[in-house]
Each structure stands twice: as structure tokens, then as C-alpha cells.
Enzyme design. Structure first.
Site, short mmCIF file in Angstrom:
data_model
loop_
_atom_site.label_atom_id
_atom_site.label_comp_id
_atom_site.label_asym_id
_atom_site.label_seq_id
_atom_site.Cartn_x
_atom_site.Cartn_y
_atom_site.Cartn_z
N GLY A 1 35.51 33.19 38.25
CA GLY A 1 35.74 33.89 39.63
C GLY A 1 36.53 35.11 39.75
O GLY A 1 36.86 35.98 40.76
N VAL B 1 31.00 32.50 36.99
CA VAL B 1 31.80 32.12 35.81
C VAL B 1 32.69 33.37 35.14
O VAL B 1 33.23 33.17 34.46
CB VAL B 1 30.60 31.49 34.75
CG1 VAL B 1 29.59 32.88 34.14
CG2 VAL B 1 31.35 30.88 33.53
N TYR B 2 32.34 34.82 35.36
CA TYR B 2 33.09 35.77 34.94
C TYR B 2 34.32 35.86 35.48
O TYR B 2 34.69 35.77 36.50
CB TYR B 2 32.43 36.90 35.20
CG TYR B 2 30.86 37.37 34.83
CD1 TYR B 2 30.22 36.68 33.96
CD2 TYR B 2 30.21 38.48 35.46
CE1 TYR B 2 28.93 36.66 33.65
CE2 TYR B 2 28.82 38.59 35.25
CZ TYR B 2 28.21 37.78 34.24
OH TYR B 2 27.07 38.05 34.08
N SER B 3 35.47 35.64 34.41
CA SER B 3 35.43 35.54 33.09
C SER B 3 36.09 34.21 32.75
O SER B 3 37.06 34.55 32.02
CB SER B 3 35.82 36.80 32.40
OG SER B 3 36.94 37.39 33.11
#
Length: 318
Positions: A68, A57-59
């Protein structure tokens, strides 16, 4: 010539051997661009670190990002340095906007995308990012076990889970002979102790799980930079400043100042050393946007606090 530290104080997470500081990858592709991220990663490894934490999930929270980005930066770095076997890569599943939750289908689709972005064929430590109580533990543990058997994942872990569900998950793995969680990633630091201490920490200790705390520096507050009336140019300053105006926040800063002065150390190093001294904690996670921020974090491996210093910090943070 740059000094390179030899591995020391390695901690065990199942079959994995990790350095005393886990480098947080949430800043990669967010507040640190690719070249800045590469510089931080190079310096971290040169300083003896080998344990890098990211998530699919980053960012996604950044306007224009979709999730991704951190894995992509990390994958590009691994490919350019050719050092995949020298580092322990942890990533997470369940919070990406397109792959939310822990259904077996979600996990199996998400892992392949993480592997592709990381440009690797295996993930060392794969976390369920948030528990998904709409899914039976048997469903996601069976899916994770399949990934371990397929060689896509080496060890599994949990983040943001209740003691009850953690106990249920461990019991299921034991009963069915499936891969079991070896680590836990809780929210835990000197100004947030009740998010881990108590039932959750007791469950981890009873089952021999290693804790890898996130928000180890309370969004930067425990670096000592954030004092009442100060302004700090940081994307995370809002998160840190909420502690600055509390009595506990002030007591903790005062105690950190005292212990830091005694060791000629940074407040951040002391805050991480307090965490590292807590039962079950293997390696706190902290992120660095710049190379200059790294030495204080890496120094946790060299700082042992006295019983009196731990007691002072315990009392200030109670």
C-alpha cells in the site's frame, strides 16, 4: 518556464484514453521516497503522460513495508496537486499479503482500502493482479461488475492470466452481460517474448483487448546500462544482469545500439518503441526513480521505427 506537451498519440482502453507510456508506480515508497516520487510524477504529467500504474501490494517485499506504500504516495500526490480528473489511475487486487486471491469478499475489502490510500472515490482501471484458479471466473467477475456498477471502478483488466482463463472470463462476461476485461497486463519485452506472444496475444487480439506490458525494460537491462563486467547501483540490477550474459541479451543490445544511433535516441526509447509497435500493445509500463530517467521513457511517443529496424530487433530477440 517548463515546456508542457499537449496530449498526443492517445490510446483507447475501453472508455479510457491513455498516453503511450504508462508510468510504473512500483518504485514509489520503495527506491523513490515521497518527494522524489512527487518530482517524477510532476515531470511525467508535464511531459504529456496521464497513465499511472500501481498495485495494492507495492511494496510489501521491502523490509518494514506492508503493502500500500505506492498507493499512499500516489494518493498524497493527487490530493496535493488537485488533478485527479486529469490522470488515469490503474491499480491491482489479489497479491497484497492481507488480501490474497480473488474471492468476492477479498476484492470488496481490498478495493475500499485502495480507494482510501489513493484518496479518490474511483479507480480508472482495476486489474486482477494474478489469476486465482481456486475461484470460478463468475465469482470474481460478478464482484468486479458490482464495483463498476457502484462507480468505484471504471474499467477492469487482467494481469498474469492464461489464455484459457482469459477466454473463459470474456465468455462469462458476454453471456451474463457483466463488465468485461478491456486490457491485459502481460510480462513482455525484447528479451521475454514467449511470455506474451502466441496464444495469449492471439486471444487479446481476437477480443480487442489492449496490452499494457510490464517489465517493458527487463528490470532496466534494455536501457543498455547493464553490460558484462559493469556494476550498476540499482535495487533491480540482479534482475537485469541475468540477461547480460546470454547470447540473446548481447544480440538485443547490439541491435538496440544500432537503431538508437540511427535516431540519436536512447536504447530505452527504442526498446519501448519496439513494444509499442507490436500488435495489441497500447502503452508499455516503465518506472523512473529520478526525473533524469524520464525523458528517454516519454520519448516513446515520438519515435516510430522503420520496418527494417523492427525486423532487426525481431531477429536479434528471436
Amino acid at each position: 518556464m517548463t515546456a508542457t506537451h499537449t496530449p498526443r498519440n492517445r490510446q483507447s482502453l475501453g472508455s479510457l484514453s491513455v498516453s503511450p507510456l504508462s508510468l510504473g508506480g512500483n518504485v514509489f515508497g520503495w527506491t523513490a521516497d515521497e518527494s522524489e516520487s512527487f518530482a517524477v510524477l510532476d515531470a511525467y504529467v508535464a511531459g504529456g503522460g496521464n497513465f499511472i500504474d500501481t498495485a495494492d501490494v507495492y511494496s510489501a517485499w521491502v523490509p518494514g513495508n506492508k503493502g500500500g506504500e505506492s498507493e499512499t504516495v500516489l494518493g498524497n500526490w493527487l490530493a496535493s496537486r488537485g488533478n485527479r480528473s486529469d490522470v488515469v489511475i490503474a491499480t491491482k487486487v489479489g497479491a497484497h499479503p492481507d488480501f490474497k486471491g480473488l474471492s468476492a469478499a477479498t476484492i470488496k475489502s481490498a478495493v475500499d482500502l485502495s480507494l482510501s490510500r489513493l484518496r479518490t472515490d474511483y479507480i480508472d482501471l482495476y486489474y486482477t493482479h494474478y489469476d486465482d484458479e481456486s475461484v470460478e471466473v463468475g465469482e470474481f467477475l460478478t464482484a468486479l461488475d458490482d464495483l463498476v456498477r457502484a462507480g468505484k471502478v471504471r474499467e477492469i483488466a487482467a494481469s498474469n492470466i492464461s489464455a484459457k482463463r482469459l477466454e473463459e472470463s470474456l465468455a462469462f462476461s458476454a453471456r451474463e452481460g457483466l463488465a468485461r476485461y478491456v486490457a491485459l497486463q502481460p510480462h513482455y519485452n525484447l528479451v521475454s517474448r514467449d511470455t506474451y506472444e502466441g496464444e495469449l496475444a492471439d486471444t487479446a487480439a481476437r477480443h480487442g483487448l489492449a496490452a499494457v506490458p510490464y517489465y517493458a525494460l527487463a528490470s532496466g537491462f534494455l536501457t543498455g546500462k547493464y553490460r558484462p563486467g559493469t556494476t550498476v547501483d540499482s535495487a533491480r540490477s540482479g534482475g537485469a544482469l541475468k540477461y547480460a550474459d546470454t547470447d540473446r541479451g548481447q544480440r538485443v543490445l547490439q541491435a538496440l545500439d544500432t537503431v538508437a544511433a540511427a535516431h540519436e535516441a536512447e536504447q530505452a526509447t527504442v526498446a519501448l518503441a519496439w513494444l509499442a509497435a507490436q500488435p495489441t500493445v497500447a502503452a508499455p509500463i516503465a518506472s523512473a526513480r529520478t526525473v533524469e530517467q524520464l525523458p528517454a521513457l516519454l520519448a516513446v511517443g515520438d519515435l516510430t521505427l522503420t520496418e527494417a529496424e523492427l525486423a532487426l530487433l525481431n531477429e536479434a530477440s528471436a
